[in-house]
Design an enzyme around this catalytic site. Structure first.
Site, mmCIF file in Angstrom:
data_model
loop_
_atom_site.group_PDB
_atom_site.id
_atom_site.type_symbol
_atom_site.label_atom_id
_atom_site.label_comp_id
_atom_site.label_asym_id
_atom_site.label_seq_id
_atom_site.Cartn_x
_atom_site.Cartn_y
_atom_site.Cartn_z
ATOM 1 N N LYS A 113 0.825 -1.213 0.000
ATOM 2 C CA LYS A 113 0.000 0.000 0.000
ATOM 3 C C LYS A 113 0.852 1.254 0.000
ATOM 4 C CE LYS A 113 -4.387 -1.582 1.897
ATOM 5 N NZ LYS A 113 -5.342 -1.475 3.004
ATOM 6 N N LYS A 195 -4.005 -11.584 -6.037
ATOM 7 C CA LYS A 195 -5.281 -11.930 -5.395
ATOM 8 C C LYS A 195 -6.377 -10.992 -5.906
ATOM 9 C CE LYS A 195 -5.741 -8.928 -1.599
ATOM 10 N NZ LYS A 195 -6.106 -8.440 -0.366
ATOM 11 N N LYS A 198 -10.864 -5.432 -5.008
ATOM 12 C CA LYS A 198 -11.660 -4.385 -5.662
ATOM 13 C C LYS A 198 -10.823 -3.171 -6.007
ATOM 14 C CE LYS A 198 -12.853 -3.638 -1.032
ATOM 15 N NZ LYS A 198 -13.454 -4.473 -0.021
HETATM 16 P P1 TYM Z 1 -10.497 -7.091 4.069
HETATM 17 O O1 TYM Z 1 -11.617 -6.152 4.356
HETATM 18 O O2 TYM Z 1 -9.473 -6.688 3.074
HETATM 19 O O3 TYM Z 1 -11.054 -8.487 3.649
HETATM 20 C C1 TYM Z 1 -12.046 -9.152 4.412
HETATM 21 C C2 TYM Z 1 -11.792 -10.644 4.399
HETATM 22 O O4 TYM Z 1 -11.809 -11.136 3.057
HETATM 23 C C3 TYM Z 1 -10.628 -11.893 2.805
HETATM 24 N N1 TYM Z 1 -10.255 -11.745 1.390
HETATM 25 C C4 TYM Z 1 -10.058 -12.753 0.551
HETATM 26 N N2 TYM Z 1 -10.132 -14.086 0.709
HETATM 27 C C5 TYM Z 1 -9.878 -14.863 -0.362
HETATM 28 N N3 TYM Z 1 -9.539 -14.370 -1.577
HETATM 29 C C6 TYM Z 1 -9.442 -13.047 -1.783
HETATM 30 N N4 TYM Z 1 -9.116 -12.575 -2.988
HETATM 31 C C7 TYM Z 1 -9.714 -12.169 -0.694
HETATM 32 N N5 TYM Z 1 -9.709 -10.824 -0.552
HETATM 33 C C8 TYM Z 1 -10.041 -10.587 0.730
HETATM 34 C C9 TYM Z 1 -9.593 -11.290 3.737
HETATM 35 O O5 TYM Z 1 -8.524 -12.182 3.971
HETATM 36 C C10 TYM Z 1 -10.414 -11.001 4.971
HETATM 37 O O6 TYM Z 1 -10.534 -12.177 5.748
HETATM 38 N N6 TYM Z 1 -7.502 -6.270 7.982
HETATM 39 C C11 TYM Z 1 -8.640 -7.023 7.515
HETATM 40 C C12 TYM Z 1 -9.888 -6.759 8.330
HETATM 41 C C13 TYM Z 1 -9.726 -6.921 9.809
HETATM 42 C C14 TYM Z 1 -9.694 -8.158 10.513
HETATM 43 C C15 TYM Z 1 -9.551 -7.816 11.872
HETATM 44 C C16 TYM Z 1 -9.772 -9.496 10.114
HETATM 45 C C17 TYM Z 1 -9.609 -5.927 10.714
HETATM 46 N N7 TYM Z 1 -9.507 -6.455 11.950
HETATM 47 C C18 TYM Z 1 -9.474 -8.782 12.864
HETATM 48 C C19 TYM Z 1 -9.699 -10.467 11.117
HETATM 49 C C20 TYM Z 1 -9.555 -10.112 12.463
HETATM 50 C C21 TYM Z 1 -8.938 -6.632 6.083
HETATM 51 O O7 TYM Z 1 -8.549 -5.599 5.627
HETATM 52 O O8 TYM Z 1 -9.765 -7.487 5.439
#
Ligand code: TYM
Length: 330
Positions: A113, A195, A198
């Site tokens: 990022k 991966k 969006k």
């Molecule tokens: P975020 O909002 O980017 O994504 C949410 C969840 O979706 C999963 N994910 C995917 N899984 C499979 N293939 C993909 N292409 C893909 N893109 C996204 C992510 O792994 C995630 O599980 N930092 C985290 C949010 C967060 C969080 C937490 C998660 C904040 N606090 C505490 C677990 C525990 C995030 O940005 O996810």
């Protein structure tokens, strides 16, 4: 018997992809049956990149409605908005005091990022994983269902829990990531070495959970494949492998069943069917979503009750932490 705790979160950054669904939300739904689950909409995390306030508000409710539409039941799990539970920000500060700059500097997501937007680099982007650790540790979480991309952040959360426990005595449960063997990394439809996200420039790279059937068909039709011409699950055919994973996640069919079904049939028919299983999997979710977005009072009731319950649990842990670090009780 008390149930083990599961915690996870999704960012309200606008338009969830089928990667978010397969890698995370779909698993959340299964886990609510046997665990004490906390699912958060992480608006504090979202502001680590620039946001328009109006859109952030809308996107936050959108994630809540998607949670509910996907089958999360507020009677079975706790659904809340991160900024409504102050303990998340407060514990982050304490955990910052035991976080090493060097370790945060090595976080892949930060490196990626910060490479993209050097003029917008802010301190919150750097300490983002510390906030994530606070989210998890406040609830004495046992398991954290996430996609593969969050693995490194989970390791940091484990490190911080152990470091705090060693320094001040046993306080936090050390959490385990729950990363499924299949579907934990859904790939970009145009560049299957990345991966699915969006934030990709080309909108044909991802399918959104709220995309309509025509768009889904178009995006899958345009998905990059290869010249092999065989529907086979192999690393040599990353585009096809990804489509098989998506097909399997939506249909429940095994990889082998899918390979056998399409042997010798070419990619046209396969892609058409991939689009079909996605469309029929998302349709009921999209219908419920549309209903829920018309009922803002209900959404408000859900997130208010969720925050109340989450706050109670979180404050218990935060109180312990404050006592141990030497803060005078208020
Ligand atoms: P975020 O909002 O980017 O994504 C949410 C969840 O979706 C999963 N994910 C995917 N899984 C499979 N293939 C993909 N292409 C893909 N893109 C996204 C992510 O792994 C995630 O599980 N930092 C985290 C949010 C967060 C969080 C937490 C998660 C904040 N606090 C505490 C677990 C525990 C995030 O940005 O996810």
């Amino acid at each position: 018997m008390t149930r083990k705790v599961v915690f996870s979160g999704v960012q309200p950054s606008g338009g969830l992809t089928i990667g978010n669904y397969i890698g995370a939300i779909k698993n959340f739904v299964e886990l609510q049956e046997s665990y004490d689950c906390y699912y958060c909409i992480v608006d504090l995390h979202a502001i680590t990149v620039p946001q328009t306030p109006k859109d952030l508000r809308k996107n936050t409710l959108e994630v809540l409605a998607i949670y509910l539409a996907s089958g999360l039941d507020p009677e079975k799990c706790t659904l809340f908005i991160q900024s409504h539970v102050e303990a998340h920000a407060e514990l982050t500060w304490v955990l910052n005091s035991i976080s090493y700059m060097g370790q945060l500097n090595r976080m892949t997501q930060f490196k990626e990022k910060s490479r993209k937007s050097e003029e917008n680099l802010n301190a919150a982007l750097f300490t983002y994983p510390v906030l994530m650790a606070a989210d998890i540790l406040l609830y004495q979480t046992e398991f954290v269902p996430v996609g593969e991309d969050q693995k490194q952040h989970l390791e940091l959360a484990r490190d911080l829990a152990e470091r705090f426990n060693n320094k001040y005595s046993e306080t936090f449960k050390v959490p385990e990531p729950l990363i499924r063997e299949f579907g934990a990394r859904i790939m970009d439809l145009q560049r299957p070495e990345n991966k699915m996200s969006k934030s990709a420039e080309n909108e044909n790279s991802y399918v959104l959970m709220l995309d309509n059937p025509d768009i889904i068909q178009r995006k899958i039709r345009r998905a990059i494949t290869d010249s092999v011409g065989e529907v086979a699950y192999t690393d040599e055919q990353p585009g096809i492998k990804n489509l098989i994973n998506i097909y399997s996640a939506f249909s429940g069919d095994s990889i082998e069943e899918i390979e056998n079904r399409y042997r010798g049939l070419g990619y046209g028919k396969f892609k058409q069917d991939v689009a079909e299983v996605i469309i029929s999997g998302l349709e009921p979710i999209q219908d419920r979503y549309a209903q829920l977005m018309k009922n803002k009072d209900y959404l408000e009731e859900v997130y208010k009750q969720g925050a109340e319950k989450a706050s109670w649990v979180a404050m218990k842990t935060l109180g312990k932490v404050y006592r141990k670090v030497g803060f005078i009780q208020r």
